[in-house]
Every structure is written in structure tokens, then in C-alpha cells.
Write a protein that holds these residues in place. Structure first.
Motif, PDB file in Angstrom:
ATOM      1  N   GLN A  13      23.840  42.229  22.196  1.00 27.32           N
ATOM      2  CA  GLN A  13      24.576  43.235  22.945  1.00 27.32           C
ATOM      3  C   GLN A  13      23.894  43.520  24.277  1.00 27.32           C
ATOM      4  N   PRO A  14      24.638  43.989  25.257  1.00 29.85           N
ATOM      5  CA  PRO A  14      24.014  44.382  26.528  1.00 29.85           C
ATOM      6  C   PRO A  14      22.885  45.383  26.284  1.00 29.85           C
ATOM      7  N   GLY A  15      21.781  45.185  26.996  1.00 33.94           N
ATOM      8  CA  GLY A  15      20.605  46.015  26.805  1.00 33.94           C
ATOM      9  C   GLY A  15      19.650  45.489  25.760  1.00 33.94           C
ATOM     10  N   GLY A  16      20.062  44.498  25.014  1.00 28.95           N
ATOM     11  CA  GLY A  16      19.224  43.938  23.964  1.00 28.95           C
ATOM     12  C   GLY A  16      18.211  42.935  24.478  1.00 28.95           C
ATOM     13  N   SER A  17      17.473  42.345  23.525  1.00 26.38           N
ATOM     14  CA  SER A  17      16.402  41.405  23.862  1.00 26.38           C
ATOM     15  C   SER A  17      16.515  40.138  23.021  1.00 26.38           C
ATOM     16  N   LEU A  18      16.022  39.066  23.600  1.00 26.04           N
ATOM     17  CA  LEU A  18      15.873  37.795  22.897  1.00 26.04           C
ATOM     18  C   LEU A  18      14.596  37.130  23.390  1.00 26.04           C
ATOM     19  N   VAL A  63      16.243  38.499  37.593  1.00 20.69           N
ATOM     20  CA  VAL A  63      15.616  38.689  36.279  1.00 20.69           C
ATOM     21  C   VAL A  63      14.225  39.304  36.388  1.00 20.69           C
ATOM     22  N   LYS A  64      13.742  39.496  37.602  1.00 24.22           N
ATOM     23  CA  LYS A  64      12.414  40.092  37.772  1.00 24.22           C
ATOM     24  C   LYS A  64      12.358  41.473  37.137  1.00 24.22           C
ATOM     25  N   GLY A  65      11.300  41.717  36.386  1.00 26.25           N
ATOM     26  CA  GLY A  65      11.151  42.993  35.706  1.00 26.25           C
ATOM     27  C   GLY A  65      11.837  43.052  34.352  1.00 26.25           C
ATOM     28  N   ARG A  66      12.687  42.064  34.057  1.00 27.23           N
ATOM     29  CA  ARG A  66      13.386  42.038  32.769  1.00 27.23           C
ATOM     30  C   ARG A  66      12.937  40.851  31.914  1.00 27.23           C
ATOM     31  N   MET A  82      13.267  37.891  27.089  1.00 26.58           N
ATOM     32  CA  MET A  82      14.369  38.430  27.873  1.00 26.58           C
ATOM     33  C   MET A  82      14.705  39.819  27.359  1.00 26.58           C
ATOM     34  N   ASN A  83      14.522  40.807  28.217  1.00 27.85           N
ATOM     35  CA  ASN A  83      14.815  42.197  27.873  1.00 27.85           C
ATOM     36  C   ASN A  83      15.928  42.728  28.763  1.00 27.85           C
ATOM     37  N   SER A  84      16.511  43.848  28.350  1.00 23.38           N
ATOM     38  CA  SER A  84      17.575  44.498  29.136  1.00 23.38           C
ATOM     39  C   SER A  84      18.639  43.493  29.543  1.00 23.38           C
ATOM     40  N   LEU A  85      19.084  42.715  28.589  1.00 24.96           N
ATOM     41  CA  LEU A  85      20.045  41.645  28.890  1.00 24.96           C
ATOM     42  C   LEU A  85      21.370  42.202  29.361  1.00 24.96           C
ATOM     43  N   LYS A  86      21.995  41.453  30.274  1.00 18.67           N
ATOM     44  CA  LYS A  86      23.264  41.822  30.864  1.00 18.67           C
ATOM     45  C   LYS A  86      24.297  40.739  30.581  1.00 18.67           C
ATOM     46  N   PRO A  87      25.571  41.071  30.607  1.00 20.24           N
ATOM     47  CA  PRO A  87      26.599  40.038  30.396  1.00 20.24           C
ATOM     48  C   PRO A  87      26.455  38.853  31.352  1.00 20.24           C
ATOM     49  N   GLU A  88      26.000  39.106  32.565  1.00 19.99           N
ATOM     50  CA  GLU A  88      25.845  38.018  33.538  1.00 19.99           C
ATOM     51  C   GLU A  88      24.676  37.091  33.221  1.00 19.99           C
ATOM     52  N   VAL A 118      22.873  31.498  25.084  1.00 15.96           N
ATOM     53  CA  VAL A 118      22.651  32.945  25.052  1.00 15.96           C
ATOM     54  C   VAL A 118      23.944  33.620  25.465  1.00 15.96           C
ATOM     55  N   THR A 119      24.456  34.486  24.596  1.00 21.71           N
ATOM     56  CA  THR A 119      25.684  35.219  24.889  1.00 21.71           C
ATOM     57  C   THR A 119      25.387  36.707  24.817  1.00 21.71           C
ATOM     58  N   VAL A 120      25.658  37.387  25.925  1.00 21.08           N
ATOM     59  CA  VAL A 120      25.431  38.833  25.993  1.00 21.08           C
ATOM     60  C   VAL A 120      26.800  39.504  26.061  1.00 21.08           C
TER      61      VAL A 120
END
Length: 122
Positions: A13-18, A63-66, A82-88, A118-120
Motif C-alpha cells: 500500500q502507499p506509504g508502505g515499505s519493501l 527517491v532520495k530520503g526514501r 524502499m520506504n514511504s512508497l508511492k504509486p509512481e 513492485v506494485t504500490v
């Protein structure tokens, strides 16, 4: 023949991590730069993050900072946290090894894995 095997992709989900992992089958890993690239449908493959043998890193601005790339030479493995993942961020992510002195901007050179999706999405 050295092979790269990626793992860790999936639906989040958006905001999640992998955390993605890339393991090399041979002994060349520690001698080469490692990188993560991605390709979304309809887009060209692009650099996400790269790491040199001495640990210096480069990142795509968005992606810097995430995201954080790291490597474990004893395990012949590169990681992409990968943190704070976004749909993009949705794309197929590819692991790459290349000569340590080579530019990360060339999106064709070096050795490539088969990719992990990876699908967000909510």
C-alpha cells in the motif's frame, strides 16, 4: 556464468515499505558496482540507486530520503530498502552489476537480473 537473482517485490500500500535483494552467483560481486534500475509500463528503464565498491552511493532525485541501497560483499548481495512508497514507484525493478568505474547513467551495460515487480496500490 554469473547470474543475478532478485527477490522481495510484491504488492504494497502507499506509504508502505519493501526490501529488495539481489544475489550474485559468482565471486565477481565485490569487484563491481551494483545498481537498481526500474522500468514502468510505457517508460524507459531508469536508474534508481547505485553503489560503488567503496560504498559511495547515487540516487534518483525522487527517491532520495526514501530509498537506501546497500551491499554485503560477504553474501554477494545488494539490497534496496524502499520506504514511504508511492504509486509512481510501481515498476519492474532490475539489479545490475557493472565495472566499478562505469557511469550508472548507461541503462544497457553490465549484467542484469530478470527483474522483480513492485506494485504500490491501495
Amino acid at each position: 556464468q554469473v547470474q543475478l537473482v532478485e527477490s522481495g517485490g510484491g504488492l504494497v500500500q502507499p506509504g508502505g515499505s519493501l526490501r529488495l535483494s539481489c544475489t550474485a552467483s559468482g565471486s565477481i560481486f565485490s569487484l563491481n558496482a551494483a545498481g537498481w534500475y526500474r522500468q514502468a509500463p510505457g517508460n524507459q528503464r531508469e536508474l534508481v540507486a547505485g553503489i560503488r565498491t567503496d560504498g559511495r552511493t547515487v540516487y534518483k532525485d525522487s527517491v532520495k530520503g526514501r530509498f537506501a541501497i546497500s551491499r554485503d560483499n560477504a553474501e554477494n548481495t545488494a539490497y534496496l530498502q524502499m520506504n514511504s512508497l508511492k504509486p509512481e514507484d510501481t515498476a519492474v525493478y532490475y539489479c545490475n552489476l557493472r565495472t566499478n568505474s562505469a557511469s550508472f547513467s548507461d541503462t544497457d551495460m553490465g549484467l542484469w537480473g530478470k527483474g522483480t515487480l513492485v506494485t504500490v496500490s491501495s
